[in-house]
Design a protein around this motif. Structure first.
Motif, PDB file in Angstrom:
ATOM      1  N   CYS A 116      -3.073  -3.727  -2.659  1.00 48.50           N
ATOM      2  CA  CYS A 116      -3.825  -3.064  -1.296  1.00 48.50           C
ATOM      3  C   CYS A 116      -2.866  -3.819  -0.239  1.00 48.50           C
ATOM      4  N   ALA A 117      -2.507  -2.674   0.593  1.00 44.35           N
ATOM      5  CA  ALA A 117      -1.804  -3.148   1.745  1.00 44.35           C
ATOM      6  C   ALA A 117      -2.467  -3.747   2.752  1.00 44.35           C
ATOM      7  N   ARG A 118      -3.796  -3.678   2.435  1.00 39.62           N
ATOM      8  CA  ARG A 118      -4.592  -4.424   3.718  1.00 39.62           C
ATOM      9  C   ARG A 118      -5.020  -5.900   3.425  1.00 39.62           C
ATOM     10  N   CYS A 119      -5.019  -6.100   2.315  1.00 44.25           N
ATOM     11  CA  CYS A 119      -5.636  -7.605   2.090  1.00 44.25           C
ATOM     12  C   CYS A 119      -4.760  -8.134   0.639  1.00 44.25           C
ATOM     13  N   GLY A 120      -3.794  -7.401   0.037  1.00 45.97           N
ATOM     14  CA  GLY A 120      -2.957  -8.144  -1.003  1.00 45.97           C
ATOM     15  C   GLY A 120      -3.347  -8.109  -2.275  1.00 45.97           C
ATOM     16  N   TYR A 121      -4.642  -7.935  -2.535  1.00 49.11           N
ATOM     17  CA  TYR A 121      -5.520  -8.043  -3.984  1.00 49.11           C
ATOM     18  C   TYR A 121      -4.733  -7.001  -4.563  1.00 49.11           C
ATOM     19  N   THR A 122      -5.296  -6.902  -5.963  1.00 46.83           N
ATOM     20  CA  THR A 122      -4.666  -5.725  -6.831  1.00 46.83           C
ATOM     21  C   THR A 122      -5.614  -4.467  -6.645  1.00 46.83           C
ATOM     22  N   THR A 123      -5.256  -3.445  -6.880  1.00 47.57           N
ATOM     23  CA  THR A 123      -5.874  -2.010  -6.565  1.00 47.57           C
ATOM     24  C   THR A 123      -6.154  -1.274  -8.033  1.00 47.57           C
ATOM     25  N   LYS A 124      -6.994  -0.480  -8.115  1.00 46.56           N
ATOM     26  CA  LYS A 124      -7.341   0.209  -9.474  1.00 46.56           C
ATOM     27  C   LYS A 124      -7.338   1.897  -9.055  1.00 46.56           C
ATOM     28  N   LEU A 125      -6.882   2.466 -10.008  1.00 46.68           N
ATOM     29  CA  LEU A 125      -7.037   4.007  -9.902  1.00 46.68           C
ATOM     30  C   LEU A 125      -8.265   4.606  -9.753  1.00 46.68           C
ATOM     31  N   GLY A 126      -8.531   5.505  -8.722  1.00 46.12           N
ATOM     32  CA  GLY A 126      -9.909   6.023  -8.664  1.00 46.12           C
ATOM     33  C   GLY A 126      -9.807   7.594  -8.424  1.00 46.12           C
ATOM     34  N   LYS A 127     -10.926   8.258  -8.409  1.00 44.05           N
ATOM     35  CA  LYS A 127     -10.751   9.745  -8.254  1.00 44.05           C
ATOM     36  C   LYS A 127      -9.907  10.401  -8.945  1.00 44.05           C
ATOM     37  N   GLY A 128      -9.574   9.960 -10.296  1.00 43.14           N
ATOM     38  CA  GLY A 128      -8.817  10.909 -11.127  1.00 43.14           C
ATOM     39  C   GLY A 128      -7.410  10.729 -10.725  1.00 43.14           C
ATOM     40  N   GLY A 129      -7.097   9.642  -9.795  1.00 41.29           N
ATOM     41  CA  GLY A 129      -5.744   9.580  -9.705  1.00 41.29           C
ATOM     42  C   GLY A 129      -5.296   9.940  -8.231  1.00 41.29           C
ATOM     43  N   TRP A 130      -6.339  10.222  -7.501  1.00 44.67           N
ATOM     44  CA  TRP A 130      -5.808  10.692  -5.965  1.00 44.67           C
ATOM     45  C   TRP A 130      -6.418   9.728  -5.041  1.00 44.67           C
ATOM     46  N   GLN A 131      -6.616   8.458  -5.521  1.00 46.05           N
ATOM     47  CA  GLN A 131      -6.969   7.355  -4.747  1.00 46.05           C
ATOM     48  C   GLN A 131      -6.771   6.066  -5.443  1.00 46.05           C
ATOM     49  N   ARG A 132      -6.198   4.921  -4.748  1.00 50.30           N
ATOM     50  CA  ARG A 132      -6.378   3.737  -5.182  1.00 50.30           C
ATOM     51  C   ARG A 132      -7.607   2.832  -4.495  1.00 50.30           C
ATOM     52  N   LYS A 133      -8.176   1.897  -5.328  1.00 50.86           N
ATOM     53  CA  LYS A 133      -9.322   1.243  -4.333  1.00 50.86           C
ATOM     54  C   LYS A 133      -8.938  -0.223  -4.855  1.00 50.86           C
ATOM     55  N   CYS A 134      -9.107  -0.808  -3.650  1.00 49.77           N
ATOM     56  CA  CYS A 134      -8.841  -2.487  -3.764  1.00 49.77           C
ATOM     57  C   CYS A 134     -10.057  -2.972  -4.385  1.00 49.77           C
ATOM     58  N   VAL A 135      -9.740  -3.979  -5.403  1.00 51.47           N
ATOM     59  CA  VAL A 135     -10.640  -4.477  -6.280  1.00 51.47           C
ATOM     60  C   VAL A 135     -11.439  -5.677  -5.398  1.00 51.47           C
ATOM     61  N   ASN A 136     -10.673  -6.109  -4.516  1.00 49.10           N
ATOM     62  CA  ASN A 136     -11.500  -7.302  -3.603  1.00 49.10           C
ATOM     63  C   ASN A 136     -12.718  -6.599  -3.074  1.00 49.10           C
ATOM     64  N   MET A 137     -13.858  -7.409  -3.255  1.00 45.13           N
ATOM     65  CA  MET A 137     -15.182  -6.785  -3.043  1.00 45.13           C
ATOM     66  C   MET A 137     -15.247  -6.908  -1.528  1.00 45.13           C
ATOM     67  N   ASP A 138     -14.653  -7.849  -0.630  1.00 44.47           N
ATOM     68  CA  ASP A 138     -14.727  -8.180   0.692  1.00 44.47           C
ATOM     69  C   ASP A 138     -13.764  -6.928   1.312  1.00 44.47           C
ATOM     70  N   CYS A 139     -13.039  -6.367   0.697  1.00 50.22           N
ATOM     71  CA  CYS A 139     -12.285  -5.064   1.277  1.00 50.22           C
ATOM     72  C   CYS A 139     -12.551  -3.819   0.772  1.00 50.22           C
ATOM     73  N   LYS A 140     -12.552  -3.551  -0.398  1.00 45.77           N
ATOM     74  CA  LYS A 140     -12.848  -2.253  -0.836  1.00 45.77           C
ATOM     75  C   LYS A 140     -11.988  -1.127  -0.049  1.00 45.77           C
ATOM     76  N   ALA A 141     -10.843  -1.382   0.240  1.00 42.97           N
ATOM     77  CA  ALA A 141      -9.981  -0.423   1.047  1.00 42.97           C
ATOM     78  C   ALA A 141      -9.506   0.900  -0.002  1.00 42.97           C
ATOM     79  N   GLU A 142      -9.817   1.839   0.656  1.00 40.36           N
ATOM     80  CA  GLU A 142      -9.474   3.125  -0.259  1.00 40.36           C
ATOM     81  C   GLU A 142      -8.050   3.616   0.266  1.00 40.36           C
ATOM     82  N   HIS A 143      -6.852   3.753  -0.532  1.00 43.05           N
ATOM     83  CA  HIS A 143      -5.783   4.295  -0.344  1.00 43.05           C
ATOM     84  C   HIS A 143      -5.431   5.588  -0.906  1.00 43.05           C
ATOM     85  N   PHE A 144      -4.622   6.453  -0.351  1.00 45.15           N
ATOM     86  CA  PHE A 144      -4.601   7.831  -0.634  1.00 45.15           C
ATOM     87  C   PHE A 144      -2.798   7.973  -0.804  1.00 45.15           C
ATOM     88  N   PRO A 145      -2.617   8.878  -1.776  1.00 42.40           N
ATOM     89  CA  PRO A 145      -1.353   9.363  -2.020  1.00 42.40           C
ATOM     90  C   PRO A 145      -0.703   9.860  -0.654  1.00 42.40           C
TER      91      PRO A 145
END
Lengths: 301, 301
Positions: A131-160
């Protein structure tokens, strides 16, 4: 007049239905991950091409245990198509390699469009596991059209990413401005190009790039054609512009050379790509590049 | 025909020289960080506007001890202009807020262009303090046009995002297709829009979005005009297209409504923005939006 390239510009002409509504529908996506689903075979980020000259597909059984799957869309038979993001894949933000140029010239148009989109996505995932916002790991979301931060205090969504790049033919009294980068093959000249930056329009980016790289001021910028270019995630926006003063000042950190070529020289160079003639003033950009279409469009005007 | 909006489209018309060659020149950059340099005042990500209606600037002495500084460019007097990235700034990937609409309508064009570019950059830095590739911290590089991973095994370079978005006027037998999102003010309708995705051209993105959101198939997509839109980092690419079948199927997850409006209704709605009339078929998008220019262009055709 709309420019209608024939054949279409490489990497356009998608044959998969992106079926955007399915991406966020976890149940539907799970249902589509069945024995009929197809998995694009990749060699790192390069395509795997079969004896028939087309992309090679497997089934989801071919995916590695820890692969993440990107949903590319539905094919004409309604089968779901996926691309694998292997944990071993580190991505590659670099330009296209010469080995790929063969694939670009030979793959069927629909396959090249599918590969281009898949490559850009897989590469993005491989280079955005954190996660560019907090440094935690992200996981693939929305069938691969998003990555979501697994840090529950962040939850930032990142897009291609899709990075708009301007590429332009510049004309002065019937001559065309072309330049060459040090990494180009011998005698190759092509259209100048550069990224659109935050806070500027396409037209402003064209004017800035031509002035930065060649010291030439332009006016009357117009859009001609575009091309997705997955090395790593560009959208090449092809434009045309006019110059009133031909004086060139080359930015040697960007370009090895920049010159005006006459219409006859451009026509000859484009023909020479077909005839194999090597005595032209320069070697034109290859048919799979949008710059080639800019030159073709300009000749046809 | 080139579209020449007058006045220019909001957020275009930059007055700063981006002086790209200085960004990578640490010595030159340090030299420019002198007592003459100007620092853009920001309230979070919002502009600070003076009694004269213009952006407020301070000096580098106004920067916080731990602020990172983004080099925006040189003003007409050759002074270096910077924007501060405060550690407290968490960024905001959301849309524009109503308070900003006033600023967009009132700021001088050059100031709005400066603010738009600065906001997009500051926001990007605030949301990209960590390396997406490895999770380590990053630091500002190239005068703020890059972030670089401090992990010596990674050293990944990250660049500000510009996200191309298509926005389109769609025409069927002299009528125009417009839609409204639930968050719009009452009676507001505007052009449909959506992000360009990896692997597609501008024209393909237009066709996909119109079909996804309204169930309408389009042809003959052409580029009209564009606008940088820093909420958070869009490049709005305005296009026009034609439909042959007016049947609409609305994607209710995206749009509250979508309808065809007659030319007279569009002309009236655009005039009503000036006269304040409230009895039109709909309320047109405001002058600072590229959608407004698409409607204006269409009326003038």
């Amino acid at each position: 007049m709309l420019y209608r390239p024939n054949p279409p510009i490489s990497f356009t002409g998608a044959v998969l239905d992106r079926a955007d509504h399915i991406r966020a529908d976890a149940d539907k996506l799970a249902e589509l991950m069945n024995w009929r689903a197809r998995l694009l075979r990749l060699d790192g980020l390069d395509p795997v091409i079969g004896d028939d000259g087309a992309l090679v597909w497997g089934t989801l059984a071919d995916a590695g245990e820890h692969d993440e799957l990107v949903f590319l869309g539905l094919d004409e038979s309604g089968r779901a198509c996926f691309a694998p993001v292997s944990p071993a894949n580190k991505g590659n933000p670099g330009p296209a390699n010469p080995r790929l140029w063969g694939a670009m010239a030979s793959l069927p148009a629909g396959d090249l469009a599918t590969y281009g989109g898949a490559r850009a996505l897989v590469d993005w995932h491989a280079r955005h596991r954190f996660c560019a916002r907090c440094g935690y790991t992200t996981k693939l979301g929305k069938g691969g059209w998003q990555r979501k931060c697994v840090n529950m205090d962040c939850k930032a969504e990142h897009f291609p990413r899709v990075d708009p790049v301007t590429i332009m033919s510049v004309e002065w009294e019937g001559n065309l401005l072309l330049g060459r980068q040090p990494r180009f093959p011998a005698k190759r000249y092509s259209a100048l190009a550069g990224f659109v930056e935050p806070g500027e329009s396409i037209e402003e980016a064209v004017a800035r790039e031509v002035h930065e790289e060649a010291g030439v001021r332009v006016r009357d910028v117009r859009y001609v054609a575009c091309q997705p270019w997955p090395f790593p995630s560009s959208l090449m926006i092809g434009c045309h512009a006019y110059a009133d003063d031909p004086a060139i000042t080359i930015d040697k950190t960007e370009l090895e050379d920049a010159r005006w070529f006459t219409r006859d020289e451009v026509v000859y160079a484009m023909e020479a790509l077909k005839t194999g003639a090597e005595d032209g003033a320069f070697i034109a950009p290859p048919p799979f590049a949008v710059a080639h279409h800019l030159l073709k469009w300009w000749i046809e005007q």
